[in-house]
Write an enzyme that holds these catalytic residues in place. Structure first.
Site, short mmCIF file in Angstrom:
data_model
loop_
_atom_site.label_atom_id
_atom_site.label_comp_id
_atom_site.label_asym_id
_atom_site.label_seq_id
_atom_site.Cartn_x
_atom_site.Cartn_y
_atom_site.Cartn_z
N CYS A 178 -49.01 20.69 -27.46
CA CYS A 178 -48.44 21.35 -28.50
C CYS A 178 -49.23 20.84 -29.77
CB CYS A 178 -46.99 20.27 -29.00
SG CYS A 178 -47.05 18.54 -29.07
N GLU B 147 -49.86 24.92 -44.38
CA GLU B 147 -49.97 25.63 -43.24
C GLU B 147 -48.96 24.85 -42.26
OE1 GLU B 147 -50.00 27.34 -39.87
OE2 GLU B 147 -50.54 25.26 -39.96
#
Length: 107
Positions: A41, A7
């Site tokens: 982030c 991922e």
């Protein structure tokens, strides 16, 4: 070579499997998404949860979320402060609207 799946979307997914200790995983998931008011982030903005534990896990994360103390970021008791500005607030509200229009449920 070993077959695998990665991922790498940059959306900081957390994967919760059936054998996870939910007493640890649920608070960690809630903290991961709300740290710095979600404006980081590496915020854990997506959860992939195995079907067998999905409903219980969602309930636990909701309970953790409800217990967060919102307020002044300078107050040491505050766990969740404000968004950085009105533009970020509009962005968050837009994402919520898009999600709802695509069939999501707001919990």
């Amino acid at each position: 070579m070993k077959r695998l799946s990665l991922e790498l979307g940059g959306k900081s997914a957390h994967i919760i499997l059936n054998d996870a200790d939910l007493d640890l995983a649920a608070p960690a998931a809630a903290q991961a998404v709300f740290q710095n008011s979600g404006q980081i982030c590496s915020a854990g903005t997506r959860l992939f949860v195995e079907d067998a534990i999905h409903d219980e896990f969602v309930e636990r994360v909701l309970a953790e979320t409800a217990a967060l103390r919102m307020g002044d970021p300078l107050d040491p008791e505050t766990q969740l402060g404000p968004l950085v500005d009105q533009a970020q607030k509009a962005t968050v509200q837009r994402y919520i609207s898009v999600g709802l229009s695509e069939g999501a449920r707001l919990l």
